[in-house]
Design a protein around this motif. Sequence first.
Motif, mmCIF file in Angstrom:
data_model
loop_
_atom_site.group_PDB
_atom_site.id
_atom_site.type_symbol
_atom_site.label_atom_id
_atom_site.label_comp_id
_atom_site.label_asym_id
_atom_site.label_seq_id
_atom_site.Cartn_x
_atom_site.Cartn_y
_atom_site.Cartn_z
ATOM 1 N N PHE A 180 57.155 -16.686 42.405
ATOM 2 C CA PHE A 180 57.704 -15.421 41.925
ATOM 3 C C PHE A 180 59.125 -15.257 42.431
ATOM 4 O O PHE A 180 59.554 -15.947 43.356
ATOM 5 C CB PHE A 180 56.835 -14.216 42.316
ATOM 6 N N GLY A 181 59.852 -14.333 41.797
ATOM 7 C CA GLY A 181 61.221 -14.091 42.208
ATOM 8 C C GLY A 181 61.698 -12.728 41.756
ATOM 9 O O GLY A 181 60.935 -11.946 41.176
ATOM 10 N N PHE A 182 62.966 -12.467 42.018
ATOM 11 C CA PHE A 182 63.575 -11.185 41.700
ATOM 12 C C PHE A 182 64.926 -11.410 41.053
ATOM 13 O O PHE A 182 65.679 -12.282 41.470
ATOM 14 C CB PHE A 182 63.765 -10.347 42.974
ATOM 15 N N VAL A 183 65.217 -10.599 40.044
ATOM 16 C CA VAL A 183 66.528 -10.606 39.401
ATOM 17 C C VAL A 183 67.024 -9.174 39.445
ATOM 18 O O VAL A 183 66.355 -8.268 38.932
ATOM 19 C CB VAL A 183 66.452 -11.095 37.936
ATOM 20 N N GLN A 184 68.173 -8.951 40.074
ATOM 21 C CA GLN A 184 68.740 -7.604 40.131
ATOM 22 C C GLN A 184 69.975 -7.552 39.245
ATOM 23 O O GLN A 184 70.917 -8.319 39.428
ATOM 24 C CB GLN A 184 69.098 -7.192 41.552
ATOM 25 N N PHE A 185 69.933 -6.638 38.284
ATOM 26 C CA PHE A 185 71.048 -6.437 37.354
ATOM 27 C C PHE A 185 71.924 -5.297 37.832
ATOM 28 O O PHE A 185 71.521 -4.489 38.669
ATOM 29 C CB PHE A 185 70.513 -6.107 35.954
ATOM 30 N N ASP A 186 73.119 -5.208 37.257
ATOM 31 C CA ASP A 186 74.014 -4.119 37.640
ATOM 32 C C ASP A 186 73.640 -2.809 36.960
ATOM 33 O O ASP A 186 74.004 -1.746 37.426
ATOM 34 C CB ASP A 186 75.480 -4.472 37.381
ATOM 35 N N LEU A 187 72.903 -2.862 35.854
ATOM 36 C CA LEU A 187 72.490 -1.653 35.140
ATOM 37 C C LEU A 187 70.975 -1.591 35.020
ATOM 38 O O LEU A 187 70.335 -2.563 34.640
ATOM 39 C CB LEU A 187 73.098 -1.630 33.730
ATOM 40 N N GLU A 188 70.414 -0.434 35.314
ATOM 41 C CA GLU A 188 68.969 -0.256 35.261
ATOM 42 C C GLU A 188 68.427 -0.499 33.853
ATOM 43 O O GLU A 188 67.345 -1.056 33.691
ATOM 44 C CB GLU A 188 68.608 1.153 35.740
ATOM 45 N N GLU A 189 69.175 -0.126 32.837
ATOM 46 C CA GLU A 189 68.711 -0.266 31.453
ATOM 47 C C GLU A 189 68.431 -1.716 31.099
ATOM 48 O O GLU A 189 67.527 -2.021 30.325
ATOM 49 C CB GLU A 189 69.754 0.296 30.469
ATOM 50 N N VAL A 190 69.184 -2.623 31.666
ATOM 51 C CA VAL A 190 68.996 -4.049 31.377
ATOM 52 C C VAL A 190 67.635 -4.510 31.885
ATOM 53 O O VAL A 190 66.896 -5.186 31.182
ATOM 54 C CB VAL A 190 70.121 -4.908 32.019
ATOM 55 N N SER A 191 67.275 -4.128 33.097
ATOM 56 C CA SER A 191 65.986 -4.564 33.653
ATOM 57 C C SER A 191 64.824 -3.979 32.876
ATOM 58 O O SER A 191 63.801 -4.626 32.694
ATOM 59 C CB SER A 191 65.878 -4.190 35.135
ATOM 60 N N HIS A 192 64.978 -2.754 32.338
ATOM 61 C CA HIS A 192 63.923 -2.174 31.508
ATOM 62 C C HIS A 192 63.764 -2.961 30.222
ATOM 63 O O HIS A 192 62.670 -3.224 29.768
ATOM 64 C CB HIS A 192 64.213 -0.708 31.175
ATOM 65 N N GLY A 193 64.881 -3.357 29.625
ATOM 66 C CA GLY A 193 64.837 -4.139 28.402
ATOM 67 C C GLY A 193 64.179 -5.483 28.594
ATOM 68 O O GLY A 193 63.441 -5.962 27.753
ATOM 69 N N CYS A 194 64.414 -6.115 29.738
ATOM 70 C CA CYS A 194 63.813 -7.413 30.019
ATOM 71 C C CYS A 194 62.314 -7.277 30.183
ATOM 72 O O CYS A 194 61.548 -8.078 29.661
ATOM 73 C CB CYS A 194 64.389 -8.012 31.302
ATOM 74 N N SER A 195 61.883 -6.247 30.928
ATOM 75 C CA SER A 195 60.443 -6.120 31.184
ATOM 76 C C SER A 195 59.694 -5.730 29.909
ATOM 77 O O SER A 195 58.572 -6.164 29.698
ATOM 78 C CB SER A 195 60.172 -5.110 32.293
ATOM 79 N N GLN A 196 60.303 -4.943 29.052
ATOM 80 C CA GLN A 196 59.637 -4.573 27.799
ATOM 81 C C GLN A 196 59.593 -5.748 26.850
ATOM 82 O O GLN A 196 58.623 -5.931 26.142
ATOM 83 C CB GLN A 196 60.373 -3.397 27.138
ATOM 84 N N GLY A 197 60.627 -6.563 26.868
ATOM 85 C CA GLY A 197 60.680 -7.701 25.967
ATOM 86 C C GLY A 197 59.699 -8.788 26.336
ATOM 87 O O GLY A 197 59.335 -9.622 25.508
#
Length: 152
Positions: free
Chosen positions: A133-150
Amino acid sequence: MRKTSLYVGDLDPEVTEMELVEAFSRMGPIASARLCRDSLSGKSLCYAYLNFCSPSDASKALACLNHANLKGKPMRIMWSQRDPHPRKTGIANLFVKNLDPSVDGSRLQGIFCNFGNIISCKVAEENGQSKGFGFVQFDLEEVSHGCSQGSQ
């Protein structure tokens, strides 16, 4: 404000400031380097801050040395952030599980870089082996929401 300060984490406990300066000075002149240590024991906390003389040299170091090995261990490099709020709250932080053992931090970053600007990327390891497992931190919260929904 032009950025010149980098955070360098996941360092081998034996890495010295001199070794950091030697590795990073190939990218350009370094104004200062500070390896953070425990105030009581003096042992390395396995992270450091490097300040470059120019923003372009700092950018080059980030691009060229992120996930590069120093003393056999990949370094995790990101822009130094004075505000601890995003780190402590996990804002825009994506948890990725079921990773193939061959996926390292560099490959994980390559997989997710098309979704947005990545601040930090790390695969959890134990004794040099992926924990899957790992972690990816983006500069914008909206991006991480889009990745998890996709990915559902």
